[in-house]
Design an enzyme around this catalytic site. Sequence first.
Site, PDB file in Angstrom:
ATOM      1  N   GLU A 115     -10.019   5.748   2.926  1.00 57.47           N
ATOM      2  CA  GLU A 115     -10.941   4.424   3.672  1.00 57.47           C
ATOM      3  C   GLU A 115      -9.748   3.200   3.967  1.00 57.47           C
ATOM      4  O   GLU A 115      -8.735   3.265   3.037  1.00 57.47           O
ATOM      5  CB  GLU A 115     -11.858   4.283   2.555  1.00 57.47           C
ATOM      6  CG  GLU A 115     -11.333   3.132   1.390  1.00 57.47           C
ATOM      7  CD  GLU A 115     -10.348   3.724   0.448  1.00 57.47           C
ATOM      8  OE1 GLU A 115     -10.396   4.853   0.486  1.00 57.47           O
ATOM      9  OE2 GLU A 115      -9.576   2.917  -0.105  1.00 57.47           O
ATOM     10  N   SER A 163       1.700  -9.816  -0.602  1.00 56.12           N
ATOM     11  CA  SER A 163       1.509  -8.318  -0.384  1.00 56.12           C
ATOM     12  C   SER A 163       1.566  -7.709   0.829  1.00 56.12           C
ATOM     13  O   SER A 163       1.829  -6.542   0.817  1.00 56.12           O
ATOM     14  CB  SER A 163       0.061  -8.172  -1.195  1.00 56.12           C
ATOM     15  OG  SER A 163      -0.930  -8.972  -0.421  1.00 56.12           O
ATOM     16  N   LYS A 185       0.696  -1.131  -0.004  1.00 55.46           N
ATOM     17  CA  LYS A 185       0.080   0.146   0.051  1.00 55.46           C
ATOM     18  C   LYS A 185       0.970   1.199   0.102  1.00 55.46           C
ATOM     19  O   LYS A 185       0.468   2.304  -0.641  1.00 55.46           O
ATOM     20  CB  LYS A 185      -0.668   0.053   1.237  1.00 55.46           C
ATOM     21  CG  LYS A 185      -1.861  -1.232   1.464  1.00 55.46           C
ATOM     22  CD  LYS A 185      -2.986  -1.058   0.221  1.00 55.46           C
ATOM     23  CE  LYS A 185      -4.000  -1.986   0.235  1.00 55.46           C
ATOM     24  NZ  LYS A 185      -4.920  -1.963  -0.891  1.00 55.46           N
TER      25      LYS A 185
HETATM   26  C1  LIG Z   1      -1.805  -6.834   2.410  1.00 47.77           C
HETATM   27  C2  LIG Z   1      -2.831  -6.551   1.573  1.00 47.77           C
HETATM   28  N1  LIG Z   1      -2.959  -7.258   0.284  1.00 47.77           N
HETATM   29  C3  LIG Z   1      -3.880  -7.171  -0.206  1.00 47.77           C
HETATM   30  C4  LIG Z   1      -5.045  -6.175   0.171  1.00 47.77           C
HETATM   31  C5  LIG Z   1      -6.314  -5.999  -1.000  1.00 47.77           C
HETATM   32  O1  LIG Z   1      -6.199  -4.728  -1.697  1.00 47.77           O
HETATM   33  P1  LIG Z   1      -5.645  -4.780  -3.423  1.00 47.77           P
HETATM   34  O2  LIG Z   1      -6.447  -5.828  -3.972  1.00 47.77           O
HETATM   35  O3  LIG Z   1      -5.831  -3.447  -3.691  1.00 47.77           O
HETATM   36  O4  LIG Z   1      -4.165  -5.146  -3.370  1.00 47.77           O
HETATM   37  C6  LIG Z   1      -4.891  -5.478   1.173  1.00 47.77           C
HETATM   38  C7  LIG Z   1      -5.874  -4.429   1.562  1.00 47.77           C
HETATM   39  O5  LIG Z   1      -5.963  -3.941   2.391  1.00 47.77           O
HETATM   40  C8  LIG Z   1      -3.800  -5.623   1.974  1.00 47.77           C
HETATM   41  O6  LIG Z   1      -3.712  -5.129   3.182  1.00 47.77           O
END
Ligand SMILES: Cc1ncc(COP(=O)(O)O)c(C=O)c1O
Lengths: 404, 276
Positions: free
Chosen positions: A119, A386, A97
């Site tokens: 948000e 992620s 993020k």
């Molecule tokens: C670690 C992590 N991965 C994935 C996501 C999902 O978001 P996005 O699909 O935009 O990557 C989030 C959202 O809070 C997250 O914190």
Amino acid sequence: MPDTPNTYRRGPDERGHFGIFGGRYVAETLMPLILDLEKAYNEAKADPAFQNELKYLAKHYAGRPSPLYHASRLTKHLGGAKVYFKREELNHTGSHKINNVLGQVLLAKRMGKTRVIAETGAGQHGVATATACALFDIPCVVFMGATDVDRQAPNVARMHMLGAEVRPVKAGAATLKDAMNEALRDWVATCETTFYCIGTVAGPHPYPEMVRDFQCVIGDETRAQMHEAEGRLPDTLVACIGGGSNAMGLFHPFLDDPGVRIVGVEAAGHGLETGQHAASLTGGRPGVLHGNLTYLLQDDEGQITEAHSISAGLDYPGIGPEHSWLKEQGRVEYVSATDDEALAAFQVLCKLEGIIPALESAHALAHVLKLAPTLPKDNLLVMNLSGRGDKDVPQVAARLGMKA
Amino acid sequence: MSRIEKRFAQLKADKRAGLVAYISAGDPDAPLGYQILKGLPAAGADLIELGMPFTDPMADGPSVQLAGQRALKAGITVDATFDMVRRFRKEVDNDTPILLMGYYNLVYQRGAERFCKEAAEAGVDGFILVDLPPEEAGALKPHAEANGIDTVLLTAPTTDDKRLPAVLKYAAGFVYFVSVLGTTGTKSATEEAVRTHVSRIKSHTKLPVAVGFGIKTPEQAAAVARHADAAVVGSAIVDQVKAALDGNGKPKPDLVAGLLAFVKSLAEGVRSVKKA
Ligand SMILES: Cc1ncc(COP(=O)(O)O)c(C=O)c1O
């Protein structure tokens, strides 16, 4: 079947559309502001000073590049594809993020905005925004569903420590969708001074494009790192999808490489057949919400239905419009993983690799656990790790009956 | 001439501004919601905005959010809303313009063509779709026109002189000026701000201008009536429903009468202003 375009990377058009998807479905009050933002973003994008500042922060503040790590024990365990993790969980603040937030907050500063709102679902975007706002000394308000405030308590505490105000939202199921409604309501009232920092590749144009651009650093680095490690392109990419930003960041730079198989993993909650899930592409149809036309979970009339996922960051009934387009083009495969599969994958990663993943990323891993054994050993698979799971420790510990 | 055109022509002949009353369709339930709708013209509403309840009303403040939730809980659908209009046309009058207000997804799911046809057939005169700016209105506009439905577009304090013509190009029926930055029913504009913005909009269009958001009292309605062709009141009206529900959400016996008396007081405020 749609004609195959000669590139999948040109979108959106000048009105923010990816095919029929995307667009700017917002109240007139916001329209002029969104047009301003688009102009400011295009100028910033072309300005080397802006790009250099962002690069500097990405490197020295967020810790980029994130490693591309060969998970050898997991690979051995699965007995198929050679599994690599793109280690976005090692970034400052613990997820991908921050890549987007640094870009947007720099832009907010450049536009002379004096307040930032966001948000958040899992709280990772909220923490990243609170962090960047502390760094740039800008007041920050984060809207978060009350359900998520409870299940992601560690991140709420982090946001408070960073000086942000967290506003719990009690409407609906009190999750990410409701937080986004409330952020939009705040923005209509404050748009002349406030910058709305959206956390994923959704919302009105230019957000899906802008957030994608800021996240593409993930895929660009992966390309170079894989080249260094293996001398070629990866064969398979896997990422989880809430709104779709970590996935888009990894996927987009590879869309025009036809040999690269790309898989997005949505949250199947209690199972697609139960109706309690967050798999908008698999279980939804196109509709309009939160400023864009995209796949949504909804009833026959068009009333939005509540999503469900154990992972607060995936618990959203929509998805970024470019993913909807890529689905219809057939360029990306979209699959899903249930709460239970994600929890099981979460534990596998802890024990085999010594990494506690975010529950969101555990959904991507759940699919890797299924997919990798079916692939040959020379198949190079990259999963976007992620985020890290610190925020999920109390929730998962309780769920597994451990002492937190 | 459409009902909307006729109504504004009549208001002009009567040398007064109009009152546009907003209610959420089927709030607090279908029978009472219809009783309210039915009573609005006699209470002095010159035009009616009928809100189509939606799960995610992003541009609405707490009052209209709650009204929509009550209606959704009562099972109000798009068909039920059309039925109310159809019955109104048969039982009440064929003159008071009715506009559907809401969010575009309900239109999109039914398909713009079918939605416009069914709405027109029920007796609807216009749409006010909060999240459909002119940039995205192209898919709806031809079907609305073909069915004689006016797409009333919103303008806001942020809609500057440069942007106004682009918005007005798509506007029909009247122009709805959202007088404050914010959601419905929260802040109120000063009379001076209303005056300045209305005259600015009028320098760009011959369409009547209605002003809404934050008008809560007969006095505020009168102040707006001095400058605009109509005053729109929504949150303060639906708050009357909320006030007439007991602790269990059961309607008290005087709910309809109380709400209509409040609308009457607003109409008196608007009518107290004599226009040139
Ligand atoms: C670690 C992590 N991965 C994935 C996501 C999902 O978001 P996005 O699909 O935009 O990557 C989030 C959202 O809070 C997250 O914190």
